[in-house]
Design an enzyme around this catalytic site. Structure first.
Site, PDB file in Angstrom:
ATOM      1  N   LYS A 119      -1.436 -26.544  38.987  1.00  0.00           N
ATOM      2  CA  LYS A 119      -0.754 -26.060  37.786  1.00  0.00           C
ATOM      3  C   LYS A 119      -0.689 -27.176  36.737  1.00  0.00           C
ATOM      4  O   LYS A 119      -1.327 -27.088  35.703  1.00  0.00           O
ATOM      5  CB  LYS A 119       0.633 -25.540  38.130  1.00  0.00           C
ATOM      6  N   TRP A 131       9.005 -17.649  45.653  1.00  0.00           N
ATOM      7  CA  TRP A 131       8.457 -18.769  46.433  1.00  0.00           C
ATOM      8  C   TRP A 131       9.490 -19.391  47.358  1.00  0.00           C
ATOM      9  O   TRP A 131       9.182 -19.752  48.494  1.00  0.00           O
ATOM     10  CB  TRP A 131       7.820 -19.809  45.498  1.00  0.00           C
ATOM     11  N   ASP A 141      10.535 -27.883  46.136  1.00  0.00           N
ATOM     12  CA  ASP A 141       9.192 -27.411  45.777  1.00  0.00           C
ATOM     13  C   ASP A 141       9.082 -27.522  44.260  1.00  0.00           C
ATOM     14  O   ASP A 141       9.710 -26.763  43.529  1.00  0.00           O
ATOM     15  CB  ASP A 141       9.033 -25.950  46.236  1.00  0.00           C
TER      16      ASP A 141
HETATM   17  N1  PMP Z   1       5.451 -22.756  45.282  1.00  0.00           N
HETATM   18  C1  PMP Z   1       5.342 -22.376  43.993  1.00  0.00           C
HETATM   19  C2  PMP Z   1       6.466 -22.686  43.049  1.00  0.00           C
HETATM   20  C3  PMP Z   1       4.203 -21.699  43.565  1.00  0.00           C
HETATM   21  O1  PMP Z   1       4.088 -21.310  42.302  1.00  0.00           O
HETATM   22  C4  PMP Z   1       3.169 -21.420  44.496  1.00  0.00           C
HETATM   23  C5  PMP Z   1       1.889 -20.717  44.102  1.00  0.00           C
HETATM   24  N2  PMP Z   1       1.775 -20.206  42.898  1.00  0.00           N
HETATM   25  C6  PMP Z   1       3.351 -21.813  45.824  1.00  0.00           C
HETATM   26  C7  PMP Z   1       4.489 -22.497  46.175  1.00  0.00           C
HETATM   27  C8  PMP Z   1       2.306 -21.526  46.854  1.00  0.00           C
HETATM   28  O2  PMP Z   1       1.222 -22.341  46.612  1.00  0.00           O
HETATM   29  P1  PMP Z   1      -0.208 -22.097  47.282  1.00  0.00           P
HETATM   30  O3  PMP Z   1      -0.741 -20.816  46.735  1.00  0.00           O
HETATM   31  O4  PMP Z   1      -0.977 -23.300  46.870  1.00  0.00           O
HETATM   32  O5  PMP Z   1      -0.014 -22.018  48.750  1.00  0.00           O
END
Ligand code: PMP
Length: 371
Positions: free
Chosen positions: A201, A108, A177
């Protein structure tokens, strides 16, 4: 309906399990919210009743994380991925050099760094990692003193790498994040310029992303920043520049109330330590039957990736594990498609008892298959 429903344990990585009392309350209020005779799904986002929902969610969040007065809270659409763009669009212009430092410890943060390259210069502060299993020693980070911000991901959901510390940026604005560890423990918000987290989550369902931003960082958006991602504009509109994901706001509000009534971020931290220890202890005591390659200093409490049989995973054993788990009503344990194997996600709504059931299952599975 409640009694006849199949009782499964959902270990999904997100969207993930919601607390049972939240789902029951949402069910109860689905057709008639608060005696209004309509559903939240049908409610104008400009109505006084909806404003109460938004304001209550913000107030509960502020209370839970003790958010200082000089921080603004907004709720946006576009998910965590939207924030990979919104962060540089709003903050990379803080300094003339238009450069940002990124710490890349998993999929990510790698995606976020790649997206930021569209808007400025990206400096990955450490040598590229061969595998995402550890956090490069901060002593060796090559921070650029002219960077507009330093970015990291508190918990890498795919690779199971969680920061046990808040990085020291030597005064540069820190952006985090926190999507997959948000509200799983208390956090000192004052250490950050910006925190964002998708709700799906630990604090709700998909559709809404929380942004907490220090107010002096507002007003630096690049001219090409889309209006719906402009933090300053969204702050001035109470997150309601356009039609929001209103039902997701409502569900998030219910989850925040549930966290408060369950003992707050401190209780979530205690539970997550207990739950993750149950699983890591089995892995560590399995003499290599279960393998987790993550460095022990940064093992995630939220997402535990593991292999069965050996470090690369025995495909037959892993498939059997997933099949048997599903027969025992334990769902969504398959590892992310990019890494394979097994992944156990232990967000706030997953209980200690449910985790214990998985732990018991893992021990039995090991006994049956150890030769
Ligand atoms: N950051 C993290 C730590 C994630 O786990 C995720 C998705 N699992 C995201 C960003 C991206 O999120 P989204 O799918 O809502 O765009």
């Amino acid at each position: 309906m409640e009694d006849s429903q199949k009782q499964v344990i959902n270990f999904a990585a997100g969207p993930s399990k919601l607390p049972r009392p939240v789902l029951l309350q949402a069910q109860k209020e689905l057709l008639d919210y608060n005696g209004l005779g309509i559903s939240v799904l049908e409610m104008s986002h400009r109505s006084a009743d909806f404003l109460k929902i938004v304001n209550a969610a913000e107030n509960d969040l502020r209370e839970l994380l003790k958010i200082p007065e000089n921080y603004k809270v907004i709720f946006l659409q576009g998910g965590g991925t939207g924030q990979f763009s919104a962060v540089p669009l709003n903050l990379i212009g803080l300094k003339e050099e238009r450069c940002a430092d990124y710490v890349v410890t998993g999929a990510w943060s790698a995606n976020a760094a790649k997206e930021a390259e569209r808007y400025g210069k990206v400096n990955i502060v450490h040598p590229k990692l061969d595998a995402y299993r550890s956090i490069p020693d901060p002593q060796c980070w090559n921070l650029n003193p002219n960077a507009s911000y330093v970015y990291y991901c508190a918990n890498e959901t795919v690779h199971g790498v969680e920061f046990p510390f808040i990085p020291d940026t030597k005064g540069t604005v820190l952006v985090c994040d926190m999507s997959s560890s948000f509200l799983s423990k208390p956090v000192d918000v004052s250490k950050f310029g910006l925190i964002f987290a998708g709700a799906q989550k630990n604090i709700g369902c998909a559709g809404v992303t929380v942004i907490i931003i220090r107010e002096d960082l507002l007003g630096y958006a690049l001219k090409e920043c889309p209006v719906i991602f402009d933090y300053k504009i969204q702050v001035s509109c109470n997150s309601l520049y356009n039609t929001p994901a209103s039902y997701s706001f409502y569900i998030m509000g219910l989850v925040l109330q549930w966290i408060k009534s369950s003992g707050g971020a401190e209780a979530m931290e205690e539970n997550s330590a207990t739950k993750s220890k149950l699983i890591y202890d089995i892995i560590d005591g399995s003499s290599g039957f279960y393998v987790c390659l993550t460095d022990s200093m940064c093992r995630s409490r939220m997402n535990i990736p593991l292999r069965i049989g050996n470090a690369n995973g025995d495909g037959i054993l892993e498939t059997e594990f997933l099949d048997q788990a599903a027969k025992n009503n334990m769902l969504s344990l398959k590892g992310h498609r990019s890494v394979g194997g097994i992944r156990v996600s232990l967000y706030n709504a997953v209980t200690v008892e449910e985790t214990q059931r998985l732990a018991d299952f893992m021990i039995n599975f090991m006994k049956e298959h150890c030769t």
